[in-house]
Design a protein around this motif. Structure first.
Motif, PDB file in Angstrom:
ATOM      1  N   ASP A 158      10.652   2.177  25.463  1.00  9.94           N
ATOM      2  CA  ASP A 158       9.293   2.674  25.238  1.00  9.94           C
ATOM      3  C   ASP A 158       9.038   3.847  26.186  1.00  9.94           C
ATOM      4  OD1 ASP A 158       6.051   0.976  24.918  1.00  9.94           O
ATOM      5  OD2 ASP A 158       6.641   3.058  24.655  1.00  9.94           O
ATOM      6  N   GLN A 159       8.804   5.007  25.621  1.00 14.90           N
ATOM      7  CA  GLN A 159       8.568   6.219  26.408  1.00 14.90           C
ATOM      8  C   GLN A 159       7.081   6.600  26.421  1.00 14.90           C
ATOM      9  OE1 GLN A 159      11.056   9.066  24.405  1.00 14.90           O
ATOM     10  NE2 GLN A 159      12.948   8.303  25.336  1.00 14.90           N
ATOM     11  N   LEU A 160       6.230   5.633  26.137  1.00 16.48           N
ATOM     12  CA  LEU A 160       4.796   5.947  26.090  1.00 16.48           C
ATOM     13  C   LEU A 160       4.326   6.514  27.433  1.00 16.48           C
ATOM     14  CD1 LEU A 160       2.383   5.872  24.209  1.00 16.48           C
ATOM     15  CD2 LEU A 160       1.924   3.531  24.935  1.00 16.48           C
ATOM     16  N   ASN A 161       4.824   5.957  28.511  1.00 13.28           N
ATOM     17  CA  ASN A 161       4.673   6.637  29.804  1.00 13.28           C
ATOM     18  C   ASN A 161       5.866   7.571  29.910  1.00 13.28           C
ATOM     19  OD1 ASN A 161       5.005   7.325  32.612  1.00 13.28           O
ATOM     20  ND2 ASN A 161       3.544   5.701  33.096  1.00 13.28           N
ATOM     21  N   GLU A 162       5.609   8.865  29.846  1.00 16.62           N
ATOM     22  CA  GLU A 162       6.721   9.823  29.662  1.00 16.62           C
ATOM     23  C   GLU A 162       7.582   9.972  30.905  1.00 16.62           C
ATOM     24  OE1 GLU A 162       5.709  12.861  26.255  1.00 16.62           O
ATOM     25  OE2 GLU A 162       4.097  12.906  27.753  1.00 16.62           O
ATOM     26  N   ARG A 163       7.119   9.484  32.001  1.00 18.62           N
ATOM     27  CA  ARG A 163       7.922   9.574  33.226  1.00 18.62           C
ATOM     28  C   ARG A 163       8.578   8.238  33.564  1.00 18.62           C
ATOM     29  NH1 ARG A 163       6.064  12.067  39.080  1.00 18.62           N
ATOM     30  NH2 ARG A 163       7.980  11.515  40.172  1.00 18.62           N
ATOM     31  N   PHE A 164       7.885   7.136  33.298  1.00 20.52           N
ATOM     32  CA  PHE A 164       8.434   5.815  33.625  1.00 20.52           C
ATOM     33  C   PHE A 164       8.660   5.055  32.316  1.00 20.52           C
ATOM     34  CE2 PHE A 164       8.215   5.872  38.171  1.00 20.52           C
ATOM     35  CZ  PHE A 164       7.204   6.773  38.470  1.00 20.52           C
ATOM     36  N   TRP A 165       9.898   5.028  31.900  1.00 19.05           N
ATOM     37  CA  TRP A 165      10.242   4.389  30.627  1.00 19.05           C
ATOM     38  C   TRP A 165      10.462   2.891  30.847  1.00 19.05           C
ATOM     39  CZ3 TRP A 165      14.609   8.034  28.361  1.00 19.05           C
ATOM     40  CH2 TRP A 165      14.060   9.311  28.141  1.00 19.05           C
ATOM     41  N   SER A 166      10.083   2.129  29.837  1.00 17.45           N
ATOM     42  CA  SER A 166      10.327   0.682  29.893  1.00 17.45           C
ATOM     43  C   SER A 166      11.468   0.331  28.958  1.00 17.45           C
ATOM     44  CB  SER A 166       9.067  -0.076  29.445  1.00 17.45           C
ATOM     45  OG  SER A 166       8.032   0.080  30.379  1.00 17.45           O
TER      46      SER A 166
END
Lengths: 320, 352
Positions: free
Chosen positions: B66-74
């Motif tokens: 999940d790249q919804l947070n573009e800096r911290f991927w889950s």
């Protein structure tokens, strides 16, 4: 840090909040607005000001000349006395938020042992400026009566304990000896190795390790690039299995080729390879191991279940 | 095509197959392309959601990324940690533009309002740095039970031990009347495991932890030192912005030991450097081997100054702080009040 760079770094540090050193100029309302700023004086002469500070609320510019040695450039000192505040405003690009006529004052920053020599120089040049004198973790304002109210407010008692050594914003420059530059070049080359880059040009290397050199102008940049190239040659000569140096030519810049990176090894070998890069013939004596009179006897009680290695144990899955 | 709702349905946080989430910091301007590059194009499957990918590494290993947070991927998975984590570690280790989160101790101490800690572990290993006069050079506590963290609060009240309590992992029950109940485990490297009623709660919990960490990292980056010329075409001077970041120690350091440990290139610091000591202050032009960048530091016996340069990553500071907390001084502080508040996971309450 070379001693000659202490005054400029100490002065710049006076506006850095939350640093080890006290930000006495910031507390007095000043901020740094320019470095190496050429200002036109009377008769169209130019003086390059080391640091320009500005107090917005009172539209007051503090022009700071950081003296690295004992010799006063008398011609330069006379130029400072001819600076028109309006030119200083234009040169430093400040925005005057108050409709108050801008004022300007000049201050010299120097090391303690150079004070008398500089004062003699001032007398010879027929000028007078306050001196901000850098001692061991303290600053003293000499020539208090020559300073503006704004500056006197910053150094109320005349001497201020800094609280620590000046920050190293400019740890070396184009006037630095190549020996002084070497540790910085070596570190940047190690960074290049860790990125697995096959090579790096000397100009690129210089920009990466001294981003402030552009502020000093093209001539200074050229001098520094040449010195960095010389240092690269020396590093390549001392570590020929890791670095090779291709000198500059009419066709191109000097280039350092990175022949072998620690990243090519397994984790343990990688660490050892980086440690080898840090070793110097005159390296400090290693700290001795923990006192043998107090060995870790727990390790003798039982056999370890988990695997030891460089990495810490993982956690985060087991939920009961 | 697969949707985000499909991911949420398929990530079932059961106690027999807990869902794991590994958060990785990524620096890229082309996230889709980059993901294919690091995991292999054939292993990456797009979904209907522009920020979500399905990856199939091998038969017993797959992730939702999940790249919804573009800096911290889950990276979410229900596969075994023994398969998932070594694989991700090898990817992160190889790349200078990837890193883990390095949560400060207080980010683990306070994971969620009214969360009930069921299990805590602290790790403090400072034998290399502290000498025999220290009351606590090695302290590991693993406690299971209700309100497990209270024992540690008790220990911290004692001046002899307060700098030796560094949270490493925590497991807590989170409850919300609308979202339900989940059991979350989290460690300082940003690795999560969940079982319970609501994967939506878990995903939002992860984002909450990441947000708080990101605030700290970005606050560090706003202080990075940047030089700029007034003009590219003439020598008209320039300007410097930014400030060094100062870490204050709660106790006096043995400078030699501290330098030898921190700049040895060894895990966990992975900092290369050759300290030069002048008047009991060490000047170090270090290299952060995690990300392949130089970082200048000055080290005294009571403080450490970090010069983060423009383009440098705040994660470097977060990592240094987290490692100093577990290897030297868990009670360290940051001199900048805003940074200190972000470190303490208590934004809005500056240091006294």
């Amino acid at each position: 840090m070379e001693e000659r760079l202490l005054p400029v770094n100490a002065a710049a540090g006076l506006v850095l909040r939350n640093d080890v050193c006290r930000a006495i100029l910031a507390d007095a309302g000043f901020r740094l607005v320019g470095v190496e700023v050429p200002v036109v004086c009377r008769f169209d002469r130019i003086v390059t000001v080391d640091l320009v500070f500005f107090a917005d609320e009172v539209s007051h510019l503090l022009l700071c000349e950081a003296k690295s040695g004992a010799h006063l450039d008398e011609e330069q000192a006379k130029k400072y006395s001819d600076i028109d505040p309006m030119n200083a405003v234009q040169a430093s690009r400040v925005t005057l938020t108050q409709r108050v006529r801008p004022t300007v004052e000049v201050i010299y920053v120097c090391l303690e042992r150079h004070v008398e020599s500089l004062r003699r120089g001032f007398a010879s040049a027929g000028v007078e400026y306050p001196l901000l004198v850098l001692g061991a973790e303290k600053l003293t304002l000499v020539g208090n009566e020559l300073a503006s109210d704004h500056l006197r407010r910053a150094l109320r008692s005349g001497t201020v304990e800094l609280g620590g050594p000046p920050p190293r914003l400019i740890p070396f420059d184009h006037d630095s000896d190549e020996n002084a530059i070497e540790p910085f070049v070596k570190a940047q080359l190690v960074a290049e190795l860790s990125n697995r880059r096959p090579s790096v040009s000397v100009p690129t290397l210089t920009e990466r390790l001294a981003p402030y050199v552009a502020v000093y102008g093209r001539k200074a940049r050229g001098v520094l690039i040449r010195k960095v190239g010389n240092v690269c040659r020396a590093i390549a000569a001392s570590d020929p299995t890791i670095f090779s140096y291709q000198p500059s030519s009419p066709n191109g810049d000097g280039v350092v080729h990175l022949l072998r990176t620690p990243e090519a090894n397994d984790p343990r070998g990688r660490t050892q390879a980086y440690q080898a890069l840090a070793r110097r013939p005159e390296s400090r004596k290693r700290v001795p191991p923990p006192d043998p009179r107090q060995p870790d006897l727990f390790s003798e009680l039982d056999v370890e279940d988990s695997e030891h290695g460089e990495h810490e144990a993982d956690s985060g899955e087991s939920v009961s | 095509m697969t949707s985000r709702a499909d991911m949420i349905d398929r990530l079932s946080p059961s106690s027999t197959a807990p869902t794991k989430t590994y958060v990785v910091e990524v620096h890229t301007d082309e996230p889709g392309e980059y993901l294919r590059d690091i995991l292999g194009s054939k292993n990456v499957e797009e979904t209907a959601d522009a920020y979500l990918y399905r990856t199939h590494i091998r038969s017993n290993l797959s992730f939702w990324v999940d790249q919804l947070n573009e800096r911290f991927w889950s990276f979410h998975t229900q596969d075994s940690v023994r398969d998932a984590l070594p694989y991700l570690k090898s990817i992160v280790d190889e790349r200078r533009d990837l890193d883990w989160m390095w949560l400060p101790s207080d980010h683990l101490r306070h994971i969620w309002p009214s969360a009930t800690a069921r299990r805590v572990r602290t790790e403090f290993h400072a034998r290399e740095v502290l000498d025999e006069s220290s009351y606590s050079s090695d302290l590991t506590v693993q406690l299971s039970g209700r309100d497990a963290e209270q024992l540690l609060d008790y220990i911290v009240q004692n001046d002899r031990y307060k700098s030796a309590v560094s949270f490493d992992s925590v497991q807590a029950r989170l409850y919300d009347p609308e979202l339900g109940s989940i059991d979350e485990a989290l460690n300082r490297r940003g690795r999560f495991a969940v079982s319970g009623e609501s994967i939506e709660f878990h995903l939002q919990f992860v984002q909450s932890v990441v947000n708080r960490y990101q605030l700290f990292v970005e606050a560090c980056e706003r202080r990075s030192i940047a030089w700029g010329s007034f003009s590219a075409d003439s020598d008209s001077g320039g300007l410097v912005k930014g400030v060094p970041i100062v870490i204050d120690f709660s106790k006096k350091a043995n400078l030699s030991r501290l330098l030898d440990t921190v700049f040895s290139s060894r895990y966990p610091y992975r900092l290369w450097g050759v300290p030069v000591i002048v008047d009991e202050i060490a000047h170090v032009e270090a290299v952060d081997l995690h990300v392949g960048r130089r970082v200048r530091m000055d080290v005294g016996s009571h403080w450490l100054r970090v010069y983060l340069e423009q383009g440098g990553c705040g994660n470097t500071v977060a990592r240094l702080v987290s490692n100093l907390q577990t290897r030297f001084d868990s009670a360290l502080s940051l001199r900048d009040p805003e940074l200190h508040a972000a470190l303490r996971a208590n934004v809005g309450s500056p240091k006294a």
